[in-house]
Enzyme design. Structure first.
Site, PDB file in Angstrom:
ATOM      1  N   GLN A   1       0.855  -1.193   0.000  1.00 39.25           N
ATOM      2  CA  GLN A   1       0.000   0.000   0.000  1.00 39.25           C
ATOM      3  C   GLN A   1       0.885   1.236   0.000  1.00 39.25           C
ATOM      4  O   GLN A   1       0.388   2.359  -0.101  1.00 39.25           O
ATOM      5  CB  GLN A   1      -0.876   0.021   1.259  1.00 39.25           C
ATOM      6  CG  GLN A   1      -1.800  -1.174   1.374  1.00 39.25           C
ATOM      7  CD  GLN A   1      -2.394  -1.275   2.776  1.00 39.25           C
ATOM      8  OE1 GLN A   1      -3.437  -0.703   3.057  1.00 39.25           O
ATOM      9  NE2 GLN A   1      -1.726  -1.985   3.655  1.00 39.25           N
ATOM     10  N   ASN A   2       2.179   1.037   0.138  1.00 36.85           N
ATOM     11  CA  ASN A   2       3.091   2.181   0.243  1.00 36.85           C
ATOM     12  C   ASN A   2       3.394   2.761  -1.130  1.00 36.85           C
ATOM     13  O   ASN A   2       3.522   2.032  -2.110  1.00 36.85           O
ATOM     14  CB  ASN A   2       4.396   1.764   0.926  1.00 36.85           C
ATOM     15  CG  ASN A   2       4.155   1.297   2.345  1.00 36.85           C
ATOM     16  OD1 ASN A   2       3.085   1.552   2.890  1.00 36.85           O
ATOM     17  ND2 ASN A   2       5.121   0.606   2.923  1.00 36.85           N
TER      18      ASN A   2
ATOM     19  N   HIS B   1      -1.554   1.188  -4.301  1.00 38.96           N
ATOM     20  CA  HIS B   1      -1.983   2.581  -4.094  1.00 38.96           C
ATOM     21  C   HIS B   1      -1.146   3.577  -4.913  1.00 38.96           C
ATOM     22  O   HIS B   1      -1.163   4.766  -4.621  1.00 38.96           O
ATOM     23  CB  HIS B   1      -1.913   2.949  -2.593  1.00 38.96           C
ATOM     24  CG  HIS B   1      -2.965   2.266  -1.770  1.00 38.96           C
ATOM     25  ND1 HIS B   1      -3.026   2.350  -0.402  1.00 38.96           N
ATOM     26  CD2 HIS B   1      -4.031   1.506  -2.138  1.00 38.96           C
ATOM     27  CE1 HIS B   1      -4.058   1.647   0.051  1.00 38.96           C
ATOM     28  NE2 HIS B   1      -4.679   1.121  -0.978  1.00 38.96           N
TER      29      HIS B   1
ATOM     30  N   CYS C   1       3.033  17.757 -20.130  1.00 40.73           N
ATOM     31  CA  CYS C   1       3.216  16.315 -20.318  1.00 40.73           C
ATOM     32  C   CYS C   1       4.351  16.097 -21.324  1.00 40.73           C
ATOM     33  O   CYS C   1       4.316  16.661 -22.425  1.00 40.73           O
ATOM     34  CB  CYS C   1       1.922  15.699 -20.842  1.00 40.73           C
ATOM     35  SG  CYS C   1       2.141  13.990 -21.389  1.00 40.73           S
TER      36      CYS C   1
ATOM     37  N   THR D   1       0.671  -2.735   8.734  1.00 44.24           N
ATOM     38  CA  THR D   1      -0.551  -2.065   8.270  1.00 44.24           C
ATOM     39  C   THR D   1      -1.622  -2.160   9.351  1.00 44.24           C
ATOM     40  O   THR D   1      -1.779  -3.197   9.991  1.00 44.24           O
ATOM     41  CB  THR D   1      -1.038  -2.611   6.906  1.00 44.24           C
ATOM     42  OG1 THR D   1      -2.250  -1.952   6.550  1.00 44.24           O
ATOM     43  CG2 THR D   1      -1.251  -4.117   6.911  1.00 44.24           C
TER      44      THR D   1
ATOM     45  N   ALA E   1       9.117  -4.180  12.588  1.00 46.61           N
ATOM     46  CA  ALA E   1       9.346  -4.943  11.359  1.00 46.61           C
ATOM     47  C   ALA E   1      10.840  -5.153  11.119  1.00 46.61           C
ATOM     48  O   ALA E   1      11.259  -6.223  10.660  1.00 46.61           O
ATOM     49  CB  ALA E   1       8.720  -4.212  10.173  1.00 46.61           C
TER      50      ALA E   1
HETATM   51  N1  APR Z   1       7.146  -2.086  12.554  1.00 43.37           N
HETATM   52  C1  APR Z   1       5.930  -2.678  12.334  1.00 43.37           C
HETATM   53  N2  APR Z   1       4.761  -2.026  12.352  1.00 43.37           N
HETATM   54  C2  APR Z   1       4.797  -0.715  12.610  1.00 43.37           C
HETATM   55  C3  APR Z   1       6.014  -0.011  12.870  1.00 43.37           C
HETATM   56  C4  APR Z   1       7.222  -0.765  12.842  1.00 43.37           C
HETATM   57  N3  APR Z   1       8.391  -0.206  13.071  1.00 43.37           N
HETATM   58  N4  APR Z   1       5.706   1.286  13.110  1.00 43.37           N
HETATM   59  C5  APR Z   1       4.375   1.404  13.010  1.00 43.37           C
HETATM   60  N5  APR Z   1       3.807   0.211  12.719  1.00 43.37           N
HETATM   61  C6  APR Z   1       2.394  -0.130  12.526  1.00 43.37           C
HETATM   62  C7  APR Z   1       1.428   0.678  13.344  1.00 43.37           C
HETATM   63  O1  APR Z   1       1.236   0.067  14.602  1.00 43.37           O
HETATM   64  C8  APR Z   1       0.164   0.660  12.475  1.00 43.37           C
HETATM   65  O2  APR Z   1      -0.662  -0.449  12.837  1.00 43.37           O
HETATM   66  O3  APR Z   1       2.076   0.163  11.173  1.00 43.37           O
HETATM   67  C9  APR Z   1       0.690   0.449  11.056  1.00 43.37           C
HETATM   68  C10 APR Z   1       0.555   1.666  10.157  1.00 43.37           C
HETATM   69  O4  APR Z   1      -0.808   1.907   9.935  1.00 43.37           O
HETATM   70  P1  APR Z   1      -1.324   3.128   9.042  1.00 43.37           P
HETATM   71  O5  APR Z   1      -0.623   4.371   9.442  1.00 43.37           O
HETATM   72  O6  APR Z   1      -2.808   3.105   9.094  1.00 43.37           O
HETATM   73  O7  APR Z   1      -0.793   2.768   7.575  1.00 43.37           O
HETATM   74  P2  APR Z   1      -1.405   1.775   6.492  1.00 43.37           P
HETATM   75  O8  APR Z   1      -2.085   0.607   7.140  1.00 43.37           O
HETATM   76  O9  APR Z   1      -0.333   1.484   5.511  1.00 43.37           O
HETATM   77  O10 APR Z   1      -2.494   2.676   5.796  1.00 43.37           O
HETATM   78  C11 APR Z   1      -3.198   2.136   4.699  1.00 43.37           C
HETATM   79  O11 APR Z   1      -4.281   4.202   4.318  1.00 43.37           O
HETATM   80  O12 APR Z   1      -4.296   6.486   4.238  1.00 43.37           O
HETATM   81  C12 APR Z   1      -4.183   5.353   3.493  1.00 43.37           C
HETATM   82  O13 APR Z   1      -3.317   5.208   1.358  1.00 43.37           O
HETATM   83  C13 APR Z   1      -2.914   5.259   2.709  1.00 43.37           C
HETATM   84  O14 APR Z   1      -1.755   3.245   2.025  1.00 43.37           O
HETATM   85  C14 APR Z   1      -2.322   3.939   3.136  1.00 43.37           C
HETATM   86  C15 APR Z   1      -3.515   3.204   3.696  1.00 43.37           C
END
Ligand code: APR
Length: 238
Positions: A91-92, A109, A136, A177, A221
């Site tokens: 999703q990154n 994404h 463009c 995530t 991670a």
């Molecule tokens: N190692 C593992 N997990 C981690 C770490 C780490 N060092 N640091 C933070 N986290 C976890 C947090 O606990 C959280 O549960 O990563 C998760 C990040 O969650 P979000 O900020 O919600 O990110 P994500 O799940 O990727 O968001 C999904 O939402 O806004 C949209 O498009 C955007 O792709 C994104 C999507």
């Protein structure tokens, strides 16, 4: 654990956190500083394109200031050394998986390092700023370029391919995530409804979807993923 031949790794912002990229929903995350409806929807881009371009220009500029870390390199190693298929579905929008050695990546994404033309629909590698004045490179139109990002309300990329991968995999790993945003948040349930694949969550804390996972590993991670990859590659040799 058996030896796996077909692994799907779903990643989110948490895997890039230790590289210094902000997550979205943790304390101090991006959505605490910006409103989604101001910077990450098609409507926001129609209302105030410069603001949206600036938001992504700043994030794109950060790419050169961050480096992949042990978790990204571990996934690169897994792809290279596993006798089987490893697909990173991320999703990154950063490019840290590529720089960590993964090549089989689906950016569901979109990608910060790309823009696309709304007139001729071509996609371009893009590391510079992009404004409404930028033309463009293919058709010469301006304003025409937009970030190659899937905004809220738009369809994530490559969903058909992802669905097949979820159906075929024998191991599904979710890393960093929060499990708040669909369709990615629903992948683990989809995997489990298909059959026998093992499912593992690697996250700093239990995600919204934690109860769907057969196995959970909570912590950073950068520490947990190299250990997991080592285990998966050792199974191969047994
Ligand atoms: N190692 C593992 N997990 C981690 C770490 C780490 N060092 N640091 C933070 N986290 C976890 C947090 O606990 C959280 O549960 O990563 C998760 C990040 O969650 P979000 O900020 O919600 O990110 P994500 O799940 O990727 O968001 C999904 O939402 O806004 C949209 O498009 C955007 O792709 C994104 C999507």
């Amino acid at each position: 654990m058996a030896s796996y031949k077909n692994i799907v790794v779903l990643t989110g912002a948490g895997i890039s956190a230790e590289s210094g990229v902000s997550t979205f929903r943790d304390s101090g995350g991006l959505w605490e500083k910006h409103r989604i409806e101001d910077v990450a929807t098609p409507d926001a881009f129609r209302r105030d394109p410069e603001r949206v371009q600036n938001f992504y220009n700043l994030r794109r500029a950060q790419l050169s200031a961050v480096e992949p870390h042990a978790a990204h390199f571990a996934l690169g190693r897994l792809e290279k050394e596993l006798e089987g298929r490893v697909t990173v579905v991320t999703q990154n929008v950063d490019n840290l998986h590529e720089r960590g050695g993964s090549t089989n990546i689906i950016h569901m994404h979109g990608e910060l390092a790309k823009v696309r033309c709304q007139t001729c629909h071509q996609v371009f590698e893009w590391l510079e700023d992009c404004t409404q004045e930028t033309s463009c490179p293919a058709c010469g139109q301006s304003p025409a370029l937009r970030p190659h990002i899937v905004w809220f309300g738009e369809m994530p990329f490559e969903m058909d391919r992802i669905e097949s991968l979820l159906y075929e995999c024998d191991l599904f790993v979710s890393v960093g995530t929060s499990g708040n945003v669909y369709p990615a948040a629903g992948f683990v349930a989809a995997v489990r409804s298909h059959g026998m694949a093992h499912t593992i969550e690697v996250n700093l804390e239990p995600s919204e979807g934690v109860s769907y996972f057969a196995e959970t590993r909570h912590g950073k991670a950068g520490e947990l993923l190299p250990e997991l990859v080592e285990e998966l590659l050792t199974l191969r040799k047994k």
